[in-house]
Enzyme design. Structure first.
Site, PDB file in Angstrom:
ATOM      1  N   ASN A  96      14.967   3.439  -1.914  1.00  0.00           N
ATOM      2  CA  ASN A  96      13.922   2.947  -3.007  1.00  0.00           C
ATOM      3  C   ASN A  96      12.883   4.403  -2.850  1.00  0.00           C
ATOM      4  O   ASN A  96      12.510   4.362  -1.943  1.00  0.00           O
ATOM      5  CB  ASN A  96      13.522   1.953  -2.786  1.00  0.00           C
ATOM      6  CG  ASN A  96      12.555   2.130  -3.686  1.00  0.00           C
ATOM      7  OD1 ASN A  96      11.638   2.060  -4.647  1.00  0.00           O
ATOM      8  ND2 ASN A  96      11.679   0.485  -3.374  1.00  0.00           N
ATOM      9  N   TRP A  97      12.992   5.174  -3.992  1.00  0.00           N
ATOM     10  CA  TRP A  97      12.306   6.404  -4.346  1.00  0.00           C
ATOM     11  C   TRP A  97      10.479   6.120  -4.628  1.00  0.00           C
ATOM     12  O   TRP A  97       9.879   6.898  -4.722  1.00  0.00           O
ATOM     13  CB  TRP A  97      13.268   7.528  -5.244  1.00  0.00           C
ATOM     14  CG  TRP A  97      14.064   8.287  -4.716  1.00  0.00           C
ATOM     15  CD1 TRP A  97      14.382   7.898  -2.571  1.00  0.00           C
ATOM     16  CD2 TRP A  97      14.935   8.942  -4.637  1.00  0.00           C
ATOM     17  NE1 TRP A  97      15.356   8.501  -2.924  1.00  0.00           N
ATOM     18  CE2 TRP A  97      15.673   9.914  -3.534  1.00  0.00           C
ATOM     19  CE3 TRP A  97      14.794   9.660  -5.861  1.00  0.00           C
ATOM     20  CZ2 TRP A  97      16.801  10.224  -3.302  1.00  0.00           C
ATOM     21  CZ3 TRP A  97      15.874  10.620  -6.192  1.00  0.00           C
ATOM     22  CH2 TRP A  97      17.203  10.979  -5.046  1.00  0.00           C
ATOM     23  N   LYS A  98      10.972   5.029  -5.107  1.00  0.00           N
ATOM     24  CA  LYS A  98       9.221   4.449  -5.266  1.00  0.00           C
ATOM     25  C   LYS A  98       9.213   5.702  -7.134  1.00  0.00           C
ATOM     26  O   LYS A  98       9.711   6.094  -7.419  1.00  0.00           O
ATOM     27  CB  LYS A  98       8.548   4.225  -4.759  1.00  0.00           C
ATOM     28  CG  LYS A  98       8.722   3.626  -3.606  1.00  0.00           C
ATOM     29  CD  LYS A  98       7.615   3.551  -2.072  1.00  0.00           C
ATOM     30  CE  LYS A  98       8.130   2.269  -0.979  1.00  0.00           C
ATOM     31  NZ  LYS A  98       7.553   1.326  -0.718  1.00  0.00           N
TER      32      LYS A  98
ATOM     33  N   HIS B  23      10.188  -6.259  -6.286  1.00  0.00           N
ATOM     34  CA  HIS B  23       9.790  -5.812  -5.233  1.00  0.00           C
ATOM     35  C   HIS B  23       8.521  -6.223  -5.113  1.00  0.00           C
ATOM     36  O   HIS B  23       7.638  -5.962  -5.992  1.00  0.00           O
ATOM     37  CB  HIS B  23       9.899  -4.192  -5.064  1.00  0.00           C
ATOM     38  CG  HIS B  23       9.944  -3.665  -4.183  1.00  0.00           C
ATOM     39  ND1 HIS B  23       8.465  -2.717  -3.441  1.00  0.00           N
ATOM     40  CD2 HIS B  23      10.082  -3.285  -3.264  1.00  0.00           C
ATOM     41  CE1 HIS B  23       8.489  -2.399  -2.848  1.00  0.00           C
ATOM     42  NE2 HIS B  23       9.782  -1.980  -2.462  1.00  0.00           N
TER      43      HIS B  23
ATOM     44  N   GLU C  42      12.226  -8.443   2.416  1.00  0.00           N
ATOM     45  CA  GLU C  42      11.161  -7.437   2.761  1.00  0.00           C
ATOM     46  C   GLU C  42       9.823  -7.911   2.995  1.00  0.00           C
ATOM     47  O   GLU C  42       9.264  -8.415   1.869  1.00  0.00           O
ATOM     48  CB  GLU C  42      11.308  -5.979   1.572  1.00  0.00           C
ATOM     49  CG  GLU C  42      12.623  -5.472   0.927  1.00  0.00           C
ATOM     50  CD  GLU C  42      12.278  -4.026   0.242  1.00  0.00           C
ATOM     51  OE1 GLU C  42      12.479  -3.650   0.901  1.00  0.00           O
ATOM     52  OE2 GLU C  42      11.172  -4.701  -0.563  1.00  0.00           O
TER      53      GLU C  42
ATOM     54  N   GLY D 106       5.879  -0.477   4.348  1.00  0.00           N
ATOM     55  CA  GLY D 106       5.392   1.098   4.249  1.00  0.00           C
ATOM     56  C   GLY D 106       3.715   1.397   5.561  1.00  0.00           C
ATOM     57  O   GLY D 106       2.535   1.818   5.355  1.00  0.00           O
TER      58      GLY D 106
ATOM     59  N   SER E 249      10.031  -0.511   6.797  1.00  0.00           N
ATOM     60  CA  SER E 249       9.365   0.364   7.990  1.00  0.00           C
ATOM     61  C   SER E 249      11.193   1.097   8.419  1.00  0.00           C
ATOM     62  O   SER E 249      10.624   1.517  10.153  1.00  0.00           O
ATOM     63  CB  SER E 249       8.541  -0.003   8.643  1.00  0.00           C
ATOM     64  OG  SER E 249       7.251   0.643   7.627  1.00  0.00           O
TER      65      SER E 249
ATOM     66  N   GLY F 281      12.104   2.405   2.137  1.00  0.00           N
ATOM     67  CA  GLY F 281      11.413   3.559   1.435  1.00  0.00           C
ATOM     68  C   GLY F 281      10.872   4.931   2.140  1.00  0.00           C
ATOM     69  O   GLY F 281      11.809   5.357   2.132  1.00  0.00           O
TER      70      GLY F 281
HETATM   71  C1  PEP Z   1      10.434  -1.124   0.098  1.00  0.00           C
HETATM   72  O1  PEP Z   1       9.504  -0.003  -0.667  1.00  0.00           O
HETATM   73  O2  PEP Z   1      11.029  -0.906  -0.075  1.00  0.00           O
HETATM   74  C2  PEP Z   1      10.213  -0.263   1.939  1.00  0.00           C
HETATM   75  C3  PEP Z   1      11.793  -0.866   2.343  1.00  0.00           C
HETATM   76  O3  PEP Z   1       9.367   0.759   2.176  1.00  0.00           O
HETATM   77  P1  PEP Z   1       9.185   1.435   3.679  1.00  0.00           P
HETATM   78  O4  PEP Z   1      10.511   1.715   3.958  1.00  0.00           O
HETATM   79  O5  PEP Z   1       8.619   2.766   3.106  1.00  0.00           O
HETATM   80  O6  PEP Z   1       8.347   1.116   3.998  1.00  0.00           O
END
Ligand code: PEP
Length: 248
Positions: A7-9, A90, A162, A168, A208, A229
């Site tokens: 997920n590149w956001k 999300h 999640e 994050g 994370s 992410g």
């Molecule tokens: C996400 O936004 O779906 C995610 C898992 O982010 P991160 O890995 O940065 O926590």
């Protein structure tokens, strides 16, 4: 096959997305995992056709097939643009765009209708966790999203646990915590949709994760893969995770 989703956001220009793709496409590990990239919409067209061995997905989808919904993109339009998947609800969409479980149900149905695979994101926040309401929150998220969809799943469904407190934050849930939450989710879906649903359900953990933590999650039998992410933005770190996953 394990599933690895990126997920590149709201990161990456088209040029940056193409550079990432050049570093990843052609790697032999891609044949041993279901790898899906969720780029910003602006980069979808550029990645389409060059993403051999990778699935493409959108980070959100509108709930209707077409209509006067300024700013939304529908499931048939996403399919037209080369997507096979879309994230639904999300936690950042829930937080910044007011998405809720009822909208998620409509989006999931719309994706199935168009032949796409929904990746439905669920998870409790820090306050719910502190108040001991984490499980109740997960149950509500699953029940509401499946409500009204009939007794059977309308297509393949991917659910990503999640926890909001992990996304994050640099601190993932433990593999045991993720495994427990996903067991509850699986029970809930099977209880609602019957045993046949099990074959159409895949379960991911996200929050994370990194190349260092990936193995621990993949050692949990209930976890089919990871939604990543930050660690997916750099092609080398993404490839390191892929490497761990295909060998776990
Ligand atoms: C996400 O936004 O779906 C995610 C898992 O982010 P991160 O890995 O940065 O926590």
């Amino acid at each position: 096959m394990p599933i690895l989703a990126a997920n590149w956001k709201m990161y990456k220009t088209i040029t940056e997305a193409e550079e990432w793709l050049r570093a990843v496409v052609g790697r032999p590990e891609l044949k041993r995992a279901e790898v899906v990239v969720f780029p910003p919409l602006t980069a979808l067209h550029a990645l389409r056709g060059r993403s051999r061995g990778l699935g493409l997905g959108a980070q959100d989808v509108g709930w209707a097939a077409e209509g006067a919904f300024t700013g939304m993109v529908s499931a048939p339009q996403l399919r037209d643009a080369g997507c096979g998947y879309a994230l639904v609800a999300h936690s950042e969409r829930r937080r910044y765009a007011g998405e809720d479980d009822r909208m998620a149900a409509r989006k999931i149905a719309s994706l199935w209708q168009a032949g796409l695979i929904p990746v439905y994101c669920v998870g409790e926040d820090a306050a719910e966790r502190a108040a001991g309401q984490g499980e109740a929150r997960l149950r509500a998220q699953v029940d509401t999203a499946l409500d009204g969809l009939g007794d059977e799943l309308g297509g393949r469904l991917v659910i990503a646990y999640e926890p909001v407190w992990a996304i994050g934050s640099g601190t993932p849930a433990t593999p045991d915590q993720a495994g427990e939450a996903l067991s509850l989710i699986r029970e809930r879906v099977e209880g609602r949709c019957g045993g046949a649903a099990a074959a159409r359900l895949s379960l991911l953990y996200g929050g994370s994760t990194s190349p260092a933590s990936a193995r621990g999650f993949m050692e949990q039998p209930i976890i089919d893969g990871l939604l990543v992410g930050s660690a997916s933005l750099d092609a080398n770190s993404f490839l390191a995770m892929l490497e761990v996953m295909v060998h776990a």
